[in-house]
Write an enzyme that holds these catalytic residues in place. Structure first.
Site, PDB file in Angstrom:
ATOM      1  N   SER A  84       0.799  -1.228   0.000  1.00  9.48           N
ATOM      2  CA  SER A  84       0.000   0.000   0.000  1.00  9.48           C
ATOM      3  C   SER A  84       0.831   1.277   0.000  1.00  9.48           C
ATOM      4  O   SER A  84       0.283   2.371   0.118  1.00  9.48           O
ATOM      5  CB  SER A  84      -0.915   0.002   1.225  1.00  9.48           C
ATOM      6  OG  SER A  84      -0.116  -0.195   2.370  1.00  9.48           O
ATOM      7  N   THR A 186      -1.889   3.458   4.484  1.00 12.81           N
ATOM      8  CA  THR A 186      -1.027   4.635   4.358  1.00 12.81           C
ATOM      9  C   THR A 186      -0.039   4.669   5.513  1.00 12.81           C
ATOM     10  O   THR A 186      -0.402   4.386   6.643  1.00 12.81           O
ATOM     11  CB  THR A 186      -1.901   5.908   4.465  1.00 12.81           C
ATOM     12  OG1 THR A 186      -2.953   5.805   3.550  1.00 12.81           O
ATOM     13  CG2 THR A 186      -1.084   7.161   4.233  1.00 12.81           C
ATOM     14  N   THR A 204       1.553   7.026   0.275  1.00 13.17           N
ATOM     15  CA  THR A 204       0.732   5.843  -0.017  1.00 13.17           C
ATOM     16  C   THR A 204       0.634   5.594  -1.517  1.00 13.17           C
ATOM     17  O   THR A 204       0.826   6.520  -2.323  1.00 13.17           O
ATOM     18  CB  THR A 204      -0.699   6.044   0.540  1.00 13.17           C
ATOM     19  OG1 THR A 204      -1.430   4.834   0.407  1.00 13.17           O
ATOM     20  CG2 THR A 204      -1.456   7.131  -0.197  1.00 13.17           C
ATOM     21  N   ARG A 214      -7.464   8.579  -9.760  1.00 14.41           N
ATOM     22  CA  ARG A 214      -8.000   8.838  -8.414  1.00 14.41           C
ATOM     23  C   ARG A 214      -6.866   9.273  -7.468  1.00 14.41           C
ATOM     24  O   ARG A 214      -5.779   8.698  -7.446  1.00 14.41           O
ATOM     25  CB  ARG A 214      -8.666   7.561  -7.887  1.00 14.41           C
ATOM     26  CG  ARG A 214      -9.278   7.692  -6.492  1.00 14.41           C
ATOM     27  CD  ARG A 214      -8.331   7.220  -5.392  1.00 14.41           C
ATOM     28  NE  ARG A 214      -8.983   7.158  -4.086  1.00 14.41           N
ATOM     29  CZ  ARG A 214      -8.340   6.952  -2.944  1.00 14.41           C
ATOM     30  NH1 ARG A 214      -7.034   6.787  -2.947  1.00 14.41           N
ATOM     31  NH2 ARG A 214      -8.982   6.916  -1.803  1.00 14.41           N
ATOM     32  N   VAL A 215      -7.151  10.308  -6.707  1.00 13.26           N
ATOM     33  CA  VAL A 215      -6.222  10.787  -5.686  1.00 13.26           C
ATOM     34  C   VAL A 215      -6.951  10.752  -4.349  1.00 13.26           C
ATOM     35  O   VAL A 215      -8.114  11.162  -4.261  1.00 13.26           O
ATOM     36  CB  VAL A 215      -5.745  12.220  -6.014  1.00 13.26           C
ATOM     37  CG1 VAL A 215      -5.004  12.844  -4.844  1.00 13.26           C
ATOM     38  CG2 VAL A 215      -4.857  12.217  -7.252  1.00 13.26           C
ATOM     39  N   GLY A 216      -6.287  10.280  -3.326  1.00 18.62           N
ATOM     40  CA  GLY A 216      -6.908  10.192  -2.002  1.00 18.62           C
ATOM     41  C   GLY A 216      -6.552  11.369  -1.118  1.00 18.62           C
ATOM     42  O   GLY A 216      -6.200  12.459  -1.595  1.00 18.62           O
ATOM     43  N   ASP A 217      -6.626  11.161   0.171  1.00 19.34           N
ATOM     44  CA  ASP A 217      -6.371  12.228   1.145  1.00 19.34           C
ATOM     45  C   ASP A 217      -4.882  12.465   1.396  1.00 19.34           C
ATOM     46  O   ASP A 217      -4.483  13.538   1.853  1.00 19.34           O
ATOM     47  CB  ASP A 217      -7.039  11.890   2.490  1.00 19.34           C
ATOM     48  CG  ASP A 217      -6.502  10.583   3.064  1.00 19.34           C
ATOM     49  OD1 ASP A 217      -6.402   9.595   2.299  1.00 19.34           O
ATOM     50  OD2 ASP A 217      -6.174  10.545   4.261  1.00 19.34           O
ATOM     51  N   THR A 237      -5.320   7.717   8.102  1.00 22.10           N
ATOM     52  CA  THR A 237      -5.198   6.519   7.281  1.00 22.10           C
ATOM     53  C   THR A 237      -6.600   5.990   7.022  1.00 22.10           C
ATOM     54  O   THR A 237      -7.521   6.288   7.775  1.00 22.10           O
ATOM     55  CB  THR A 237      -4.308   5.461   7.968  1.00 22.10           C
ATOM     56  OG1 THR A 237      -4.167   4.323   7.113  1.00 22.10           O
ATOM     57  CG2 THR A 237      -4.893   5.014   9.298  1.00 22.10           C
ATOM     58  N   GLY A 238      -6.745   5.236   5.958  1.00 21.45           N
ATOM     59  CA  GLY A 238      -8.067   4.687   5.651  1.00 21.45           C
ATOM     60  C   GLY A 238      -8.617   5.255   4.365  1.00 21.45           C
ATOM     61  O   GLY A 238      -7.867   5.749   3.519  1.00 21.45           O
ATOM     62  N   GLY A 240      -9.624   7.513   1.827  1.00 22.28           N
ATOM     63  CA  GLY A 240      -9.296   8.920   1.655  1.00 22.28           C
ATOM     64  C   GLY A 240     -10.493   9.813   1.394  1.00 22.28           C
ATOM     65  O   GLY A 240     -10.532  10.958   1.858  1.00 22.28           O
TER      66      GLY A 240
HETATM   67  N1  GLY Z   1      -5.711   7.086   2.709  1.00 21.68           N
HETATM   68  C1  GLY Z   1      -5.170   6.700   1.489  1.00 21.68           C
HETATM   69  C2  GLY Z   1      -6.070   6.772   0.347  1.00 21.68           C
HETATM   70  O1  GLY Z   1      -7.284   6.758   0.509  1.00 21.68           O
HETATM   71  O2  GLY Z   1      -5.599   6.832  -0.748  1.00 21.68           O
END
Ligand code: GLY
Length: 326
Positions: A84, A186, A204, A214-217, A237-238, A240
């Site tokens: 990850s 993450t 991450t 796609r982009v996360g948090d 974490t988790g 995003g």
């Molecule tokens: N927290 C990482 C993601 O959702 O990409």
């Protein structure tokens, strides 16, 4: 359970209301018992242990929190067994390993990269964005070109193992990105050094088999990470999307600013995630926080989130408290 939630909600709202309209007020946290600054590094999940080994060695010798979090998470980025983060990270549904990372220092400087491919250390590129550009976030090809200009090598991050897992997923998945509570790991790291300065880093490969683009948090300052040297630092974490919706890490820090302990602030942010997302049974989110004195907290939606903590008193893993009781 209900009573405790109500109490947290009411007390935070009350304090927030009292502070509105008082610009420049010196806010002294009220629930922090320990006033001595203590070095600490705290980071998400089991891979926080190798991260903290490196980060603690740096801050324990008097090095900066910024170096500690960057060098710490780099170890995890280079670990091909981690699915990850960085090398060996799960690709998107088109087979591309795309990386997100950000970093923030004690002076409110910050930098991030998103949707970055073929660079082993996105966190170090994020630091270069912070230190060598007037910008905060570079994405995709622009981030890649910048990294190459700065001397980062091109590297294929899809290992034989991650390729095999991807091919298995392709044959079974019907090409759908899946959101569940297992596939988010993450690495977020927060540190307070001996000079009393805070920094944080977050990196991450994101949601496994996500949509391309796609982009996360994790590269978003205020969502995956936030640091305010006068107050504290937080990371997430988790899933995003759920973290971005509530500006999670900034929310944690702002609650610490209003006097909540790191633990209380993480709980409040998780309760906000729960109140703003419908599919909460299927997603995991966890927050970590430290304050400017070295107190720490952690909280998640579901059981199973753990974190590594190194300070003078303890060096090892702890299980986070969580919202849903079995
Ligand atoms: N927290 C990482 C993601 O959702 O990409």
């Amino acid at each position: 359970m209900k009573k405790r939630r109500e109490f947290i909600k009411q007390s935070s709202v009350g304090l927030g209301m009292a502070l509105i309209g008082m610009p420049g007020i010196k806010l002294e946290p009220t629930s922090i018992s320990e006033k001595t600054k203590k070095p600490i590094i705290i980071s998400t999940w089991n891979h926080g242990l190798p991260c903290n080994d490196i980060g603690w060695a740096i801050i324990n010798k008097g090095g900066s929190a910024l170096d500690a979090v960057e060098k710490g998470v780099m170890v995890v980025e280079s670990d091909p067994t981690g699915t990850s983060v960085g090398l060996g990270g799960a690709p998107d549904r088109d087979g591309h390993v795309t990386l997100d990372a950000c970093i923030m220092d004690d002076k409110h400087n910050c930098g991030g990269v998103a949707f970055l491919e073929n660079i082993e250390h996105p966190i170090s590129v994020a630091r270069k964005v912070m230190e060598d550009t007037p910008h905060v976030l570079l994405v995709g090809e622009g981030a890649y070109e910048f990294a190459r200009e700065k001397g980062f090598e091109h590297k294929n991050l899809l290992t034989e193992e991650s390729k095999k897992r991807y091919e298995k997923w392709l044959s079974e998945s019907q090409y759908k990105p899946i959101i569940n509570i297992e596939n988010h790991d993450t690495i977020g790291a927060l540190a307070l050094d001996k000079d009393g300065n805070l920094s944080g880093a977050c990196t991450t490969s994101g949601l496994a088999y996500k949509m391309h683009g796609r982009v996360g948090d994790s590269p978003i300052i205020g969502a995956g990470l936030f640091v305010d040297n006068e107050v504290g630092a937080a990371c997430a974490t988790g899933v995003g999307e759920a973290v971005i919706r509530i500006a999670g890490s900034a929310l944690v820090v702002e609650h610490m600013r209003m006097g909540k302990s790191p633990q209380e602030a993480c709980q409040i942010a998780i309760e906000r995630v729960i109140s703003k997302n419908k599919n909460i049974k299927d997603i995991q989110v966890g927050f970590l926080a430290i304050d400017k004195y070295g107190n720490y907290g952690a909280y998640s939606i579901h059981e199973g989130f753990n974190f590594a903590i190194y300070n003078d008193d303890f060096q090892g893993l702890k299980d986070s408290e969580y919202f849903f009781l079995k």
